[in-house]
Scaffold this active site. Sequence first.
Site, PDB file in Angstrom:
ATOM      1  N   ARG A   1       7.780 -33.056  13.058  1.00  0.00           N
ATOM      2  CA  ARG A   1       7.267 -32.107  14.061  1.00  0.00           C
ATOM      3  C   ARG A   1       6.807 -30.810  13.409  1.00  0.00           C
ATOM      4  NH1 ARG A   1      11.076 -28.866  17.664  1.00  0.00           N
ATOM      5  NH2 ARG A   1      12.587 -29.738  16.213  1.00  0.00           N
ATOM      6  N   HIS A   2       7.649 -30.233  12.580  1.00  0.00           N
ATOM      7  CA  HIS A   2       7.286 -28.942  11.970  1.00  0.00           C
ATOM      8  C   HIS A   2       6.211 -29.116  10.907  1.00  0.00           C
ATOM      9  CE1 HIS A   2      10.262 -27.034  14.335  1.00  0.00           C
ATOM     10  NE2 HIS A   2      11.278 -27.663  13.755  1.00  0.00           N
TER      11      HIS A   2
ATOM     12  N   CYS B   1       3.334  -2.572   4.076  1.00  0.00           N
ATOM     13  CA  CYS B   1       2.414  -1.479   4.384  1.00  0.00           C
ATOM     14  C   CYS B   1       3.125  -0.625   5.427  1.00  0.00           C
ATOM     15  CB  CYS B   1       1.041  -1.987   4.833  1.00  0.00           C
ATOM     16  SG  CYS B   1       0.982  -2.865   6.402  1.00  0.00           S
ATOM     17  N   GLY B   2       2.404   0.260   6.099  1.00  0.00           N
ATOM     18  CA  GLY B   2       3.085   1.140   7.052  1.00  0.00           C
ATOM     19  C   GLY B   2       3.755   0.365   8.172  1.00  0.00           C
ATOM     20  N   THR B   3       3.010  -0.556   8.750  1.00  0.00           N
ATOM     21  CA  THR B   3       3.532  -1.365   9.854  1.00  0.00           C
ATOM     22  C   THR B   3       3.935  -2.773   9.425  1.00  0.00           C
ATOM     23  OG1 THR B   3       1.297  -2.141  10.315  1.00  0.00           O
ATOM     24  CG2 THR B   3       2.064  -0.194  11.547  1.00  0.00           C
ATOM     25  N   GLY B   4       3.425  -3.216   8.314  1.00  0.00           N
ATOM     26  CA  GLY B   4       3.547  -4.620   7.913  1.00  0.00           C
ATOM     27  C   GLY B   4       2.436  -5.473   8.504  1.00  0.00           C
TER      28      GLY B   4
ATOM     29  N   GLY C   1      -1.083  -4.778   8.923  1.00  0.00           N
ATOM     30  CA  GLY C   1      -2.365  -4.864   8.213  1.00  0.00           C
ATOM     31  C   GLY C   1      -2.290  -5.788   7.015  1.00  0.00           C
TER      32      GLY C   1
ATOM     33  N   HIS D   1      10.685 -23.060  10.595  1.00  0.00           N
ATOM     34  CA  HIS D   1       9.670 -23.786  11.369  1.00  0.00           C
ATOM     35  C   HIS D   1       8.256 -23.652  10.815  1.00  0.00           C
ATOM     36  CE1 HIS D   1      12.200 -24.073  15.341  1.00  0.00           C
ATOM     37  NE2 HIS D   1      12.822 -24.592  14.296  1.00  0.00           N
TER      38      HIS D   1
ATOM     39  N   ASP E   1       0.865  -1.177   0.000  1.00  0.00           N
ATOM     40  CA  ASP E   1       0.000   0.000   0.000  1.00  0.00           C
ATOM     41  C   ASP E   1       0.909   1.237   0.000  1.00  0.00           C
ATOM     42  OD1 ASP E   1       0.856   0.476   2.602  1.00  0.00           O
ATOM     43  OD2 ASP E   1      -1.145   0.496   3.486  1.00  0.00           O
ATOM     44  N   HIS E   2       0.292   2.408   0.180  1.00  0.00           N
ATOM     45  CA  HIS E   2       1.084   3.640   0.132  1.00  0.00           C
ATOM     46  C   HIS E   2       2.133   3.692   1.245  1.00  0.00           C
ATOM     47  CE1 HIS E   2      -2.402   4.160   2.695  1.00  0.00           C
ATOM     48  NE2 HIS E   2      -1.792   5.134   3.330  1.00  0.00           N
TER      49      HIS E   2
HETATM   50  C1  RB5 Z   1      -1.938   3.296   6.238  1.00  0.00           C
HETATM   51  O1  RB5 Z   1      -1.946   4.564   6.787  1.00  0.00           O
HETATM   52  C2  RB5 Z   1      -1.576   2.266   7.298  1.00  0.00           C
HETATM   53  O2  RB5 Z   1      -2.633   2.106   8.173  1.00  0.00           O
HETATM   54  C3  RB5 Z   1      -1.193   0.959   6.654  1.00  0.00           C
HETATM   55  O3  RB5 Z   1      -0.128   1.164   5.786  1.00  0.00           O
HETATM   56  C4  RB5 Z   1      -0.753  -0.138   7.580  1.00  0.00           C
HETATM   57  O4  RB5 Z   1       0.218   0.317   8.466  1.00  0.00           O
HETATM   58  C5  RB5 Z   1      -1.804  -0.898   8.253  1.00  0.00           C
HETATM   59  O5  RB5 Z   1      -1.548  -1.870   8.972  1.00  0.00           O
END
Ligand code: RB5
Length: 146
Positions: free
Chosen positions: A133-134, A65-68, A70, A98, A8-9
């Site tokens: 196991r794995h 994404c911003g955090t990875g 979402g 694993h 995403d952006h």
């Molecule tokens: C977008 O602003 C942000 O919410 C998205 O990139 C992401 O971080 C969501 O998990």
Amino acid sequence: MKIALGADHGGYELKEEIKKHLDGRGIPYVDFGTDSPASIDYPDMAVPPCKAVQSGECDFALLFCGTGVGISMAANRMKGIRACCCSDGFSAKYTRLHNDANALCLGGRVVGPGLACELVDLFLDTPFEGGERHQRRVDKLTALEG
Ligand code: RB5
């Protein structure tokens, strides 16, 4: 090995950095976008690269994404996708060893390009350890898909 890319952006710039890194390593990829910093919804951007992994067109997805977080939530709702959001090398390595993860999710607002390249390398260069196991545990993940 062929890679499916999606962002995403919030992950767009890091995706572009990772493309340069993959180019440098000679690893082919398909870029499913986004192709600008304009706002776009991360669930929509997870679907095409994950479909490419589901179909076998690509071996792994690299998602941003911003955090990875979402985009990893979206990816993990798709059959056969085992996505790991991480920002440390131990997790990037062990999710391959694993969990037989097939999607790595990185946060463009969390990790810098240098660390991101290291995480990508660890992920792509580490095989699934296999063994009863794995494999049993991965099979149980698959069973949860319903
Ligand atoms: C977008 O602003 C942000 O919410 C998205 O990139 C992401 O971080 C969501 O998990």
